[in-house]
Scaffold this motif. Structure first.
Motif, short mmCIF file in Angstrom:
data_model
loop_
_atom_site.label_atom_id
_atom_site.label_comp_id
_atom_site.label_asym_id
_atom_site.label_seq_id
_atom_site.Cartn_x
_atom_site.Cartn_y
_atom_site.Cartn_z
N GLY A 335 0.31 -1.07 -0.24
CA GLY A 335 0.05 -0.08 0.38
C GLY A 335 0.52 1.24 0.31
O GLY A 335 0.47 2.23 0.43
N ALA A 336 1.82 1.15 0.12
CA ALA A 336 2.68 1.84 0.04
C ALA A 336 2.54 3.29 -0.99
O ALA A 336 2.89 2.55 -2.78
CB ALA A 336 4.97 2.22 0.23
N SER A 337 2.27 4.35 -1.29
CA SER A 337 2.08 4.97 -2.70
C SER A 337 3.87 5.48 -3.45
O SER A 337 4.25 5.67 -4.24
CB SER A 337 1.68 6.58 -2.63
OG SER A 337 0.26 6.27 -1.09
N ALA A 338 4.97 5.42 -2.27
CA ALA A 338 5.84 5.95 -2.60
C ALA A 338 7.02 5.21 -1.50
O ALA A 338 6.48 5.04 -0.47
CB ALA A 338 6.28 7.15 -2.84
N VAL A 339 8.28 4.63 -2.08
CA VAL A 339 9.13 4.27 -1.08
C VAL A 339 9.99 5.02 -1.37
O VAL A 339 10.98 5.00 -2.35
CB VAL A 339 9.66 2.33 -2.23
CG1 VAL A 339 10.74 1.46 -1.19
CG2 VAL A 339 8.17 1.61 -1.84
N ALA A 340 11.04 5.03 0.28
CA ALA A 340 12.04 5.93 0.36
C ALA A 340 13.49 5.25 0.06
O ALA A 340 12.63 4.51 1.39
CB ALA A 340 12.56 7.29 1.14
N ILE A 341 14.26 5.34 0.01
CA ILE A 341 15.64 4.80 -0.14
C ILE A 341 16.51 5.63 1.30
O ILE A 341 16.95 6.99 1.29
CB ILE A 341 16.14 4.65 -1.35
CG1 ILE A 341 15.57 3.81 -1.77
CG2 ILE A 341 17.79 3.91 -1.05
CD1 ILE A 341 14.48 2.67 -2.07
N ALA A 381 -0.65 -0.35 -10.25
CA ALA A 381 -1.39 -0.55 -9.42
C ALA A 381 -1.94 -2.15 -9.73
O ALA A 381 -2.52 -2.38 -9.14
CB ALA A 381 -2.45 0.23 -11.20
N ASP A 382 -1.16 -2.86 -10.76
CA ASP A 382 -1.75 -4.24 -10.16
C ASP A 382 -0.74 -4.81 -8.80
O ASP A 382 -0.98 -5.73 -8.69
CB ASP A 382 -0.32 -4.66 -11.63
CG ASP A 382 -0.64 -4.65 -13.01
OD1 ASP A 382 -2.21 -4.77 -13.02
OD2 ASP A 382 -0.26 -4.22 -13.64
N LEU A 383 0.14 -3.89 -8.24
CA LEU A 383 0.67 -4.55 -7.27
C LEU A 383 -0.23 -4.48 -5.76
O LEU A 383 -1.22 -3.07 -5.45
CB LEU A 383 1.64 -4.16 -7.06
CG LEU A 383 3.23 -4.38 -7.61
CD1 LEU A 383 3.94 -3.26 -7.53
CD2 LEU A 383 3.19 -5.97 -7.96
N ASN A 384 -0.90 -5.41 -5.19
CA ASN A 384 -1.83 -5.13 -4.08
C ASN A 384 -1.01 -6.30 -3.16
O ASN A 384 -1.01 -6.99 -3.49
CB ASN A 384 -3.12 -5.32 -4.37
CG ASN A 384 -3.47 -6.08 -5.17
OD1 ASN A 384 -4.17 -7.20 -4.83
ND2 ASN A 384 -4.09 -6.07 -6.32
N PRO A 385 -2.44 -6.37 -1.75
CA PRO A 385 -2.22 -7.66 -1.10
C PRO A 385 -2.13 -8.77 -2.05
O PRO A 385 -1.64 -10.10 -1.14
CB PRO A 385 -3.17 -7.39 0.06
CG PRO A 385 -2.61 -5.58 0.33
CD PRO A 385 -2.94 -5.82 -1.32
#
Ligand SMILES: Cc1cc2nc3c(=O)[nH]c(=O)nc-3n(C[C@H](O)[C@H](O)[C@H](O)COP(=O)(O)O)c2cc1C
Ligand SMILES: CCCCCCC(=O)C(=O)O
Length: 392
Positions: A335-341, A381-385
């Motif tokens: 569910g993350a909208s963006a991922v920080a490194i 959008a295809d990525l979900n639980p």
């Protein structure tokens, strides 16, 4: 369907053909090698500062291993020849779902001490926004000047004196930052045995606090300018940097600081997420500071799903423990909208400056993109639980 973004997995071919493409041969492809080589390159006090976490570093390590509980379920024949990793965050079209997490005095990871500027240039080259810490070595205006077309975010450590906070935020707005992140999990510094053992915390030397020391309101608090007494200025900084009394009654004031998108960083409880959004905050930044602050906590990725649900559709940025492309895919699916490194790009900077950061980002994106291709999830959008299998 027309895809505007490239297939980031194409970096794989560029690397195989590096004699022809000019990709640097001296940069690693796994986090383990990146970390080991950066640790061998950096001075011991900087290694301790960057690598270290709170307590026995249980939470820091668990942040990474917790991802192993999840597996991406392969789907076949879905037509994943082209992928689209682009996102829209607060109305900003971004080519990838990655952000560069704020890393205080990251400048010190560069040989010339100006790693904030190199990071900002890497952000411009890669299209991955930098969240510049309050504790950049170089003044935030000079950092922002490197961003080119890539939007940047400014991270605020809320000082005791509200006038200083207001000064930083208005400087960030004037410099062209496109969003403000207020960090809440560091109202006090965590217990960090590696730094304690060395008697070392780089900021206390003061030589790396040029952004802070350039602030006109902060300077009014000093008996002598930092140019004359850097140690005394650093001690004022240490006592003023963070207001430990900040609480939910201050939310309206935080909101009043800016009309830019405002995120709260360090939120890991669903009730806190809901309270923030109900109070007018634009986005949640789910993070446990990479395990640097509170030890014994739950890995951040385990808390992401309930935070996302409580955020009720508001953007949720995630960090803590992201070391490879699979982690990016899993965080997005949860569910993350963006991922920080975080640490990975600090090590890329240590090994290769701006090129090193760009290489780390391209490697992470290539690994994520190829996983999405091979496992049949062509868009975010295809990525979900449902894309994940949880091991018991
Ligand atoms: C050396 C270092 C300095 C950091 N400085 C800041 C900072 O100034 N502001 C902030 O909000 N977070 C800071 N963080 C936390 C990162 O933004 C991020 O939450 C963390 O690095 C994620 O964990 P990871 O590096 O293990 O992936 C820092 C992290 C590191 C490693
Ligand atoms: C009292 C806060 C100092 C924080 C220094 C930078 C940072 O966030 C870190 O994790 O280190």
């Amino acid at each position: 369907m027309e895809h505007e973004t490239p297939n980031y997995g194409d970096y794989q071919l560029e690397v195989y053909l590096r004699g022809l493409t000019g990709v640097r041969e001296d940069l690693p492809f796994t986090f383990a090698e990146l970390e080991a080589r950066a640790h061998a390159t950096l001075p011991p006090d900087i290694v301790s500062y960057v690598a270290g976490g709170a307590g026995n570093e249980y939470t820091q390590n668990a942040n990474v291993t917790a991802f192993d509980r999840w597996g991406v379920i392969p789907r076949m024949l879905v037509g994943a020849a082209r992928r689209d990793l682009s996102i829209n965050l607060f109305g900003m079209a971004l080519p990838t779902p990655l952000l560069l997490a704020p890393i205080g005095v990251i400048g010190l990871c560069a040989q010339d001490g100006h790693g904030d500027l190199a990071t900002a240039r890497a952000a411009a080259t890669s299209g991955v926004p930098m969240i510049a810490s309050t504790l950049t070595v170089d003044p935030l205006e000079e950092v922002a000047a490197q961003f080119g077309e890539t939007p940047g975010f400014f991270q605020l450590y809320n000082p005791k004196d509200r006038a200083v906070a207001e000064s930083f935020v208005s400087r960030a707005e004037a410099a062209g930052f496109k969003g403000i992140v207020v960090t809440l999990d560091t109202l006090q510094l965590g217990w960090r045995p590696r730094d304690l053992k060395l008697g070392n915390f780089p900021q206390l030397k003061g030589h790396c606090l040029a952004n802070y020391f350039s602030d006109p309101v902060f300077r009014t608090k000093l008996a002598k300018p930092p140019e004359e007494d850097v140690r005394a200025a650093a001690l004022v900084w240490a006592s003023e940097l963070s207001d430990p009394t900040l609480n939910w009654n201050d939310l309206a004031w935080l909101r009043s600081l800016t009309k830019l998108p405002l995120l709260l960083k360090g939120i890991c409880h669903p009730e806190d997420a809901k309270r923030a959004i109900d109070g007018g905050i634009d986005g949640i930044y789910c993070s446990n500071h990479g395990g640097r602050q509170a030890n014994g906590g739950i890995p951040a990725i385990d808390l992401l799903p309930t935070v996302v649900e409580a955020a009720g559709g508001a953007p949720v940025v995630f960090d803590s423990g992201v070391r490879g492309g699979e982690h990016i895919v899993k965080a997005l699916a949860l569910g993350a909208s963006a991922v920080a490194i975080g640490r990975p790009y600090a090590y890329g900077l240590a090994l290769g400056g701006e090129d090193g950061i760009v290489h780390v980002l391209r490697s992470l994106l290539a690994e994520a993109d190829l996983l999405m291709a091979i496992d049949g999830y062509p868009t975010i959008a295809d990525l979900n639980p449902d894309a994940l299998h949880a091991r018991a």
